[in-house]
Design an enzyme around this catalytic site. Structure first.
Site, PDB file in Angstrom:
ATOM      1  N   LYS A 119       0.853  -1.193   0.000  1.00  0.00           N
ATOM      2  CA  LYS A 119       0.000   0.000   0.000  1.00  0.00           C
ATOM      3  C   LYS A 119       0.886   1.239   0.000  1.00  0.00           C
ATOM      4  O   LYS A 119       1.450   1.617   1.025  1.00  0.00           O
ATOM      5  CB  LYS A 119      -0.919   0.049   1.224  1.00  0.00           C
ATOM      6  CG  LYS A 119      -1.985   1.153   1.105  1.00  0.00           C
ATOM      7  CD  LYS A 119      -2.524   1.619   2.437  1.00  0.00           C
ATOM      8  CE  LYS A 119      -1.735   2.772   3.002  1.00  0.00           C
ATOM      9  NZ  LYS A 119      -1.828   4.018   2.192  1.00  0.00           N
ATOM     10  N   GLY A 174      -5.182   2.921  -1.248  1.00  0.00           N
ATOM     11  CA  GLY A 174      -6.293   3.299  -0.391  1.00  0.00           C
ATOM     12  C   GLY A 174      -5.807   4.137   0.768  1.00  0.00           C
ATOM     13  O   GLY A 174      -4.612   4.439   0.900  1.00  0.00           O
ATOM     14  N   GLY A 226      -4.956   5.189   4.709  1.00  0.00           N
ATOM     15  CA  GLY A 226      -4.404   4.499   5.862  1.00  0.00           C
ATOM     16  C   GLY A 226      -5.496   4.067   6.819  1.00  0.00           C
ATOM     17  O   GLY A 226      -5.416   2.990   7.424  1.00  0.00           O
ATOM     18  N   VAL A 278      -7.445   0.948   4.309  1.00  0.00           N
ATOM     19  CA  VAL A 278      -6.591  -0.134   3.823  1.00  0.00           C
ATOM     20  C   VAL A 278      -5.451  -0.411   4.798  1.00  0.00           C
ATOM     21  O   VAL A 278      -5.165  -1.572   5.121  1.00  0.00           O
ATOM     22  CB  VAL A 278      -6.050   0.202   2.420  1.00  0.00           C
ATOM     23  CG1 VAL A 278      -5.004  -0.816   1.976  1.00  0.00           C
ATOM     24  CG2 VAL A 278      -7.199   0.237   1.417  1.00  0.00           C
ATOM     25  N   GLY A 279      -4.779   0.645   5.275  1.00  0.00           N
ATOM     26  CA  GLY A 279      -3.695   0.437   6.230  1.00  0.00           C
ATOM     27  C   GLY A 279      -4.182  -0.248   7.494  1.00  0.00           C
ATOM     28  O   GLY A 279      -3.527  -1.162   8.012  1.00  0.00           O
ATOM     29  N   GLU A 314       9.979   2.237  10.299  1.00  0.00           N
ATOM     30  CA  GLU A 314      10.941   3.325  10.129  1.00  0.00           C
ATOM     31  C   GLU A 314      10.154   4.622  10.201  1.00  0.00           C
ATOM     32  O   GLU A 314       9.338   4.915   9.311  1.00  0.00           O
ATOM     33  CB  GLU A 314      11.687   3.235   8.802  1.00  0.00           C
ATOM     34  CG  GLU A 314      12.767   4.297   8.698  1.00  0.00           C
ATOM     35  CD  GLU A 314      13.291   4.500   7.292  1.00  0.00           C
ATOM     36  OE1 GLU A 314      13.741   5.629   7.001  1.00  0.00           O
ATOM     37  OE2 GLU A 314      13.223   3.554   6.498  1.00  0.00           O
ATOM     38  N   CYS A 373      13.501  11.840   6.162  1.00  0.00           N
ATOM     39  CA  CYS A 373      13.492  11.534   7.593  1.00  0.00           C
ATOM     40  C   CYS A 373      14.886  11.589   8.205  1.00  0.00           C
ATOM     41  O   CYS A 373      15.027  11.773   9.413  1.00  0.00           O
ATOM     42  CB  CYS A 373      12.853  10.173   7.837  1.00  0.00           C
ATOM     43  SG  CYS A 373      13.498   8.855   6.791  1.00  0.00           S
ATOM     44  N   GLU A 389       9.561  17.332  13.993  1.00  0.00           N
ATOM     45  CA  GLU A 389      10.022  17.066  12.634  1.00  0.00           C
ATOM     46  C   GLU A 389       9.249  17.980  11.680  1.00  0.00           C
ATOM     47  O   GLU A 389       8.075  17.757  11.403  1.00  0.00           O
ATOM     48  CB  GLU A 389       9.791  15.606  12.270  1.00  0.00           C
ATOM     49  CG  GLU A 389      10.372  15.235  10.922  1.00  0.00           C
ATOM     50  CD  GLU A 389      10.214  13.761  10.600  1.00  0.00           C
ATOM     51  OE1 GLU A 389      11.116  13.207   9.955  1.00  0.00           O
ATOM     52  OE2 GLU A 389       9.196  13.169  10.994  1.00  0.00           O
TER      53      GLU A 389
END
Length: 483
Positions: free
Chosen positions: A168, A199, A201, A204-205, A243, A277, A377
């Site tokens: 995904k 899709g 998150g 689908v996630g 990650e 990142c 961040e």
């Protein structure tokens, strides 16, 4: 208008069970340029079932067969590099001049193949056999900031291990996810071994994270989203590799080449419009040297050529979306409000760019560790320069973060720098701008993640370990696990 109306399940392009679409906005022109099909939980069920069925045979393939498969993927991928470069410029604003985004995946494909050639799936401890076996069906959720490379790394190590996949991509980079599926289709990856369900998150996630027939989930994205994935995966005790976010520090020691350190920091921090990142978004400089580095930082930041990412003269494109644009500018404003000193950039749009999600390359000095731009961040072209008193103070400031993804040290005396490098609590550390290696592990300490990707460590994320007793003669023919 480009149309991507299909998911990829069991070796076939197929429409979602409940047809829905999502518009993709070109961040350069703030206009819709494509539509992509959205899958749902029922499509996840289909994809997982296909992957589970395919695992029965794919998990028994030989190393030689999987090497041949990866070689086919490399050949097909390289024939589509130009397509990927143009597509990610349109969907996420990555300039075509940023060749690393599209050449890097081929390097990682080769690195995985090299690891596979040498990896001992069986070894000996005493008279016992230790076997490494594919873990099963793997859900791979990849981000938009390295839309091709991250997806490729996840997929190739899963395939190298003998696992099957349901992928995904981020919805911001869904079109390049479809193109990657096309590459795998053309490379004749067996049906069901690779499946793609675009899709949200939330739908689908979440379905992948909770699914009882998914054995492992690999997620790259924000720490907040990673916590949700981890919590959902815990319900079925899945292997989880995360990650997540970073707020990497670059400690510039007093004996460093200050100009080189400053210019490198800008180049590495603002690469990909700061949407990386591992970006060294905190630069720590001795309190007596801050004013010496400022001219170099400002000059390097002002060298960026902002504009249309399809133009080869452009070195910084827009950030990915309106939401990201707003978030970055909000962080810049917070720096101003909290008393940091703005030395270049700011919240205003760049000159001549009245449309598109363009952010000025921005540098603050006088930053303290309690400011938002030092702790959160930002994920944009914003650098916070902090001062320190001595090396211990520098390490304290650098490690005073919930993140621990990357770290950097610049200095002249190697012994001294080595001590500082070892004191940093982060997963990847570079000294004097040394390049990374695609065969080495990548991952983070603390809230920057769990597990590692790339190289031998990355392959082992997709493997289970089995101890076998009673086959003493067979064990003697195997290499010993511990030397």
């Amino acid at each position: 208008m480009r149309q991507y109306p299909h998911l990829y399940i069991d070796g076939r392009w197929t429409e979602p069970i409940e047809p829905r679409e999502r518009e993709l906005v070109d961040p350069t022109h703030e206009e819709v340029f494509a539509q992509v099909a959205l899958g749902g939980a029922a499509d996840v069920d289909r994809a997982v079932a296909a992957a589970r069925h395919a695992f029965e045979s794919f998990s028994t393939t030989s190393v030689e067969e999987r090497i041949a498969l990866i070689d086919r993927v490399i050949d097909v991928y390289e024939s589509h590099i130009g397509d990927f470069s143009e597509l990610i410029a349109r969907e996420v604003g990555i300039p075509v001049s940023n060749r690393a985004q599209v050449t890097g995946p081929a390097e990682h494909l080769r690195a995985a193949r090299d690891v596979l050639r040498e990896y001992p799936f069986e070894s000996r401890v005493g008279s016992a056999i230790v076997r490494r076996e594919p873990i099963g069906v793997c859900a791979l959720i990849s981000p938009w900031n390295w839309p091709v490379q991250t997806g490729v790394i996840k997929v190739v190590y899963a395939l190298a291990a003998g696992c099957t996949v349901v992928a995904k991509p981020s919805l911001n980079s869904a079109a390049s996810g479809v193109l990657l599926a096309q590459v795998l289709h053309e490379a004749e990856v067996p049906p069901g071994v690779f499946n793609l369900v675009n899709g949200t998150g939330r739908e689908v996630g979440d379905a992948l994270s909770h699914h009882p027939s998914v054995d492992m989930i690999s997620f790259t994205g924000s720490t907040a989203a990673g916590k949700q994935v981890g919590a959902a995966a815990a319900g079925t005790v899945k292997r989880t590799c995360l990650e997540l976010g970073g707020k990497s520090a670059n400690i510039v020691l007093p004996d460093a080449d200050l100009e080189r350190a400053a210019r490198w920091n800008i180049q590495r921090c603002f690469f990909n419009a700061g949407q990386s990142c591992h970006a060294p978004s905190r630069m720590l400089v001795h309190e007596s040297q801050v004013e010496q580095v400022v001219p170099f930082l400002v000059d390097e930041a002002r060298r960026y050529r902002l504009g249309d990412p399809l133009q080869r003269s452009t070195t910084m494109g827009p950030v990915v979306s309106a939401a990201q644009f707003t978030s970055i500018r909000d962080h810049i404003q917070s720096g101003l409000d909290e008393g940091a000193r703005l030395v270049t950039g700011g919240v205003e749009r760049p000159d001549g760019l009245d449309r598109g999600y363009f952010v000025r390359p921005t540098v603050f000095t006088g930053v303290t560790s309690d400011m938002r731009i030092a702790r959160e961040e930002v994920f944009g072209p914003v650098l916070a320069v902090l001062s320190y008193r001595d090396e211990d103070d520098a390490l304290r400031i650098a490690n005073d973060s919930p993140y621990g993804l990357g770290g950097y040290v610049f200095g002249g005396r190697r012994t001294n720098a080595h001590r500082v490098v070892n004191g940093l609590r982060a997963g990847r550390i570079s000294y004097n701008g040394a390049a990374t290696d695609s065969h080495t592990p990548m991952g983070g300490y603390k809230q920057s993640g769990i597990g590692r990707s790339m190289g031998r460590f990355g392959l082992e994320e997709y493997l289970e370990v089995k101890s076998v007793y009673g086959f003493e003669d067979e064990a003697q023919a195997l290499p010993t696990l511990f030397g």
